[in-house]
Scaffold this motif. Sequence first.
Motif, PDB file in Angstrom:
ATOM      1  N   LEU A  92       0.829  -1.190   0.000  1.00  0.00           N
ATOM      2  CA  LEU A  92       0.000   0.000   0.000  1.00  0.00           C
ATOM      3  C   LEU A  92       0.876   1.257   0.000  1.00  0.00           C
ATOM      4  CD1 LEU A  92      -2.750  -0.943   2.610  1.00  0.00           C
ATOM      5  CD2 LEU A  92      -3.084  -0.702   0.154  1.00  0.00           C
ATOM      6  N   ILE A  93       0.416   2.276  -0.695  1.00  0.00           N
ATOM      7  CA  ILE A  93       1.104   3.567  -0.697  1.00  0.00           C
ATOM      8  C   ILE A  93       0.080   4.681  -0.456  1.00  0.00           C
ATOM      9  CG2 ILE A  93       3.019   2.901  -2.192  1.00  0.00           C
ATOM     10  CD1 ILE A  93       1.497   4.124  -4.543  1.00  0.00           C
ATOM     11  N   GLU A  94       0.563   5.797   0.042  1.00  0.00           N
ATOM     12  CA  GLU A  94      -0.295   6.971   0.239  1.00  0.00           C
ATOM     13  C   GLU A  94       0.164   8.062  -0.713  1.00  0.00           C
ATOM     14  OE1 GLU A  94      -0.512  10.517   3.433  1.00  0.00           O
ATOM     15  OE2 GLU A  94      -0.809   8.531   4.311  1.00  0.00           O
ATOM     16  N   LEU A  99      -5.616  16.362  -2.520  1.00  0.00           N
ATOM     17  CA  LEU A  99      -6.290  15.069  -2.423  1.00  0.00           C
ATOM     18  C   LEU A  99      -5.350  14.045  -1.805  1.00  0.00           C
ATOM     19  CD1 LEU A  99      -7.995  14.931  -5.948  1.00  0.00           C
ATOM     20  CD2 LEU A  99      -8.938  15.804  -3.814  1.00  0.00           C
ATOM     21  N   LYS A 100      -5.911  13.183  -0.978  1.00  0.00           N
ATOM     22  CA  LYS A 100      -5.117  12.123  -0.343  1.00  0.00           C
ATOM     23  C   LYS A 100      -5.808  10.795  -0.565  1.00  0.00           C
ATOM     24  CE  LYS A 100      -4.326  11.045   4.310  1.00  0.00           C
ATOM     25  NZ  LYS A 100      -3.881  11.434   5.642  1.00  0.00           N
ATOM     26  N   VAL A 101      -5.070   9.806  -1.060  1.00  0.00           N
ATOM     27  CA  VAL A 101      -5.638   8.487  -1.311  1.00  0.00           C
ATOM     28  C   VAL A 101      -4.630   7.418  -0.905  1.00  0.00           C
ATOM     29  CG1 VAL A 101      -4.812   8.515  -3.713  1.00  0.00           C
ATOM     30  CG2 VAL A 101      -6.661   6.970  -3.068  1.00  0.00           C
ATOM     31  N   ILE A 102      -5.127   6.331  -0.326  1.00  0.00           N
ATOM     32  CA  ILE A 102      -4.301   5.164  -0.013  1.00  0.00           C
ATOM     33  C   ILE A 102      -4.702   4.065  -0.987  1.00  0.00           C
ATOM     34  CG2 ILE A 102      -3.772   3.397   1.707  1.00  0.00           C
ATOM     35  CD1 ILE A 102      -4.250   5.515   3.860  1.00  0.00           C
ATOM     36  N   CYS A 103      -3.722   3.534  -1.703  1.00  0.00           N
ATOM     37  CA  CYS A 103      -4.029   2.576  -2.766  1.00  0.00           C
ATOM     38  C   CYS A 103      -2.860   1.603  -2.944  1.00  0.00           C
ATOM     39  CB  CYS A 103      -4.306   3.313  -4.077  1.00  0.00           C
ATOM     40  SG  CYS A 103      -2.925   4.342  -4.632  1.00  0.00           S
ATOM     41  N   SER A 104      -3.021   0.670  -3.860  1.00  0.00           N
ATOM     42  CA  SER A 104      -1.939  -0.264  -4.177  1.00  0.00           C
ATOM     43  C   SER A 104      -0.941   0.421  -5.111  1.00  0.00           C
ATOM     44  CB  SER A 104      -2.509  -1.514  -4.861  1.00  0.00           C
ATOM     45  OG  SER A 104      -2.978  -1.181  -6.158  1.00  0.00           O
ATOM     46  N   VAL A 128       3.201   2.766   3.064  1.00  0.00           N
ATOM     47  CA  VAL A 128       2.291   2.509   4.183  1.00  0.00           C
ATOM     48  C   VAL A 128       2.489   1.069   4.653  1.00  0.00           C
ATOM     49  CG1 VAL A 128      -0.121   2.422   4.907  1.00  0.00           C
ATOM     50  CG2 VAL A 128       0.621   4.157   3.281  1.00  0.00           C
ATOM     51  N   ASN A 129       2.852   0.905   5.915  1.00  0.00           N
ATOM     52  CA  ASN A 129       3.062  -0.439   6.454  1.00  0.00           C
ATOM     53  C   ASN A 129       1.752  -1.186   6.662  1.00  0.00           C
ATOM     54  OD1 ASN A 129       5.896  -0.249   6.602  1.00  0.00           O
ATOM     55  ND2 ASN A 129       5.761   0.881   8.523  1.00  0.00           N
ATOM     56  N   SER A 130       0.759  -0.488   7.182  1.00  0.00           N
ATOM     57  CA  SER A 130      -0.522  -1.129   7.453  1.00  0.00           C
ATOM     58  C   SER A 130      -1.610  -0.074   7.582  1.00  0.00           C
ATOM     59  CB  SER A 130      -0.439  -1.953   8.751  1.00  0.00           C
ATOM     60  OG  SER A 130      -1.648  -2.640   8.973  1.00  0.00           O
ATOM     61  N   VAL A 131      -2.820  -0.468   7.203  1.00  0.00           N
ATOM     62  CA  VAL A 131      -3.988   0.402   7.372  1.00  0.00           C
ATOM     63  C   VAL A 131      -5.075  -0.413   8.053  1.00  0.00           C
ATOM     64  CG1 VAL A 131      -5.778   1.746   6.221  1.00  0.00           C
ATOM     65  CG2 VAL A 131      -3.449   1.773   5.332  1.00  0.00           C
ATOM     66  N   TRP A 132      -5.607   0.096   9.146  1.00  0.00           N
ATOM     67  CA  TRP A 132      -6.710  -0.563   9.848  1.00  0.00           C
ATOM     68  C   TRP A 132      -8.015   0.100   9.418  1.00  0.00           C
ATOM     69  CZ3 TRP A 132      -3.723   0.677  14.881  1.00  0.00           C
ATOM     70  CH2 TRP A 132      -2.604  -0.158  14.968  1.00  0.00           C
ATOM     71  N   GLY A 145      -7.215  -4.260   0.599  1.00  0.00           N
ATOM     72  CA  GLY A 145      -5.839  -4.302   1.084  1.00  0.00           C
ATOM     73  C   GLY A 145      -5.669  -3.816   2.507  1.00  0.00           C
ATOM     74  N   PHE A 146      -6.761  -3.359   3.150  1.00  0.00           N
ATOM     75  CA  PHE A 146      -6.685  -2.864   4.524  1.00  0.00           C
ATOM     76  C   PHE A 146      -6.877  -4.014   5.513  1.00  0.00           C
ATOM     77  CE2 PHE A 146      -8.527   1.533   3.126  1.00  0.00           C
ATOM     78  CZ  PHE A 146      -7.428   1.695   2.298  1.00  0.00           C
ATOM     79  N   SER A 147      -6.393  -3.823   6.752  1.00  0.00           N
ATOM     80  CA  SER A 147      -6.542  -4.840   7.802  1.00  0.00           C
ATOM     81  C   SER A 147      -7.757  -4.513   8.671  1.00  0.00           C
ATOM     82  CB  SER A 147      -5.287  -4.867   8.687  1.00  0.00           C
ATOM     83  OG  SER A 147      -4.139  -5.147   7.923  1.00  0.00           O
ATOM     84  N   ASP A 148      -8.441  -5.553   9.091  1.00  0.00           N
ATOM     85  CA  ASP A 148      -9.561  -5.370  10.018  1.00  0.00           C
ATOM     86  C   ASP A 148      -9.013  -4.837  11.334  1.00  0.00           C
ATOM     87  OD1 ASP A 148     -11.657  -5.803  11.958  1.00  0.00           O
ATOM     88  OD2 ASP A 148     -12.596  -7.152  10.527  1.00  0.00           O
ATOM     89  N   ILE A 149      -9.615  -3.790  11.852  1.00  0.00           N
ATOM     90  CA  ILE A 149      -9.106  -3.136  13.061  1.00  0.00           C
ATOM     91  C   ILE A 149      -9.182  -4.051  14.276  1.00  0.00           C
ATOM     92  CG2 ILE A 149     -11.278  -2.089  13.862  1.00  0.00           C
ATOM     93  CD1 ILE A 149      -9.575   0.519  14.276  1.00  0.00           C
TER      94      ILE A 149
END
Length: 345
Positions: A255-257, A297-302, A327-331, A336-340
């Motif tokens: 993931l990248i921001e 604009l800010k987006v987190i994506c692959s 980005v190491n991890s996104v909750w 692609g995000f992790s369940d919090i």
Amino acid sequence: MKEKIVKKIEIKQSETIKGKKLKKNAFQERLAKEELAAYKANRIAATDPEYKGKTKLQVKMSGVLLALLGAIMGAYATVSIMIPSGLTYGGITGLARMVQNYTGWNYSLTYYAFTFVITILVWIMLGLKEVKKILLLSVAYPGFMLLFELLDTKLLESNDTFLAAVFCGVAFGVSNGLTFKAGFSSGGTDSLAKIIKFKRLPHIGINDITFVINTAIVVVSAVVFGINVMLYTIITMYISMKVGEMVMFGLTDKLIELNIITEIPDDLKDYIINEIGRGLTSSRITGEYTGEMKKQLKVICSPREGFLIKRFLAERDPQSFVSVFRVNSVWGVGRGFSDIREIDN
């Protein structure tokens, strides 16, 4: 006498003040000239027909050669590894394999037929602009397969299916990575996904539609070729995806921001939401150098999606400013995000 001294002092002070003002004005004029020169340089850099010492034609030709190299690798893997090993794949490759299995028709000609039909559909549904993106590989890819069929090439000496699946995955990954990096498309299921999205399911992302189509093809292949072949196909596709990402982006995070400042924020927002299928946030920022307010604009994506956004901006607003963060991890909830509620590994 006193009056003369005072007058001299006043004259001296006046001259000093004038001198300072002149210096200040000269400095401001020089600064203004530098700013104008920098602005002109940026405009020239954005619209210059040369890119890193290359003309637009040279850049285009290098992209074409890169795409053709990818097509050669993919065609060789199909004819010399996949078919002799009895394997299959997703997309048009998998469809052509199933038709070949039932009819005995030539694989490359069957593939040609599928790409021809898709090209016509893209032309009718999406227009000539989209056809230009897929035309090169729609012709070249099956053409190289026909060539390798005539040469009767075969890579593996033994019938090691697992080894064949791994090598297919690597070759397809390099092929996909090179063609995508060059800005071309093979005109397969991604083109079908575009048609479905824009004509029937505008609220669903292209990546999601492509995933469903490929999954359906792989599941059907289990009926045609057996469960084992389907499982080998999953291995091949997974390796292909990972190798393709490595070719395009190197050994980077999943993931990248992106923080983006552009003159076309609304167009970019529509592209990210409707075509890529990602959410994003915006904020008002002020450039301290110019004092100008803009939308960021800010987006987190692959990384792959980031590459698509970069290409979009390069075509529409080459003066955009984009900062990229790993980005190491996104909750949270998202692709692609992790369940919090889960514990990160």
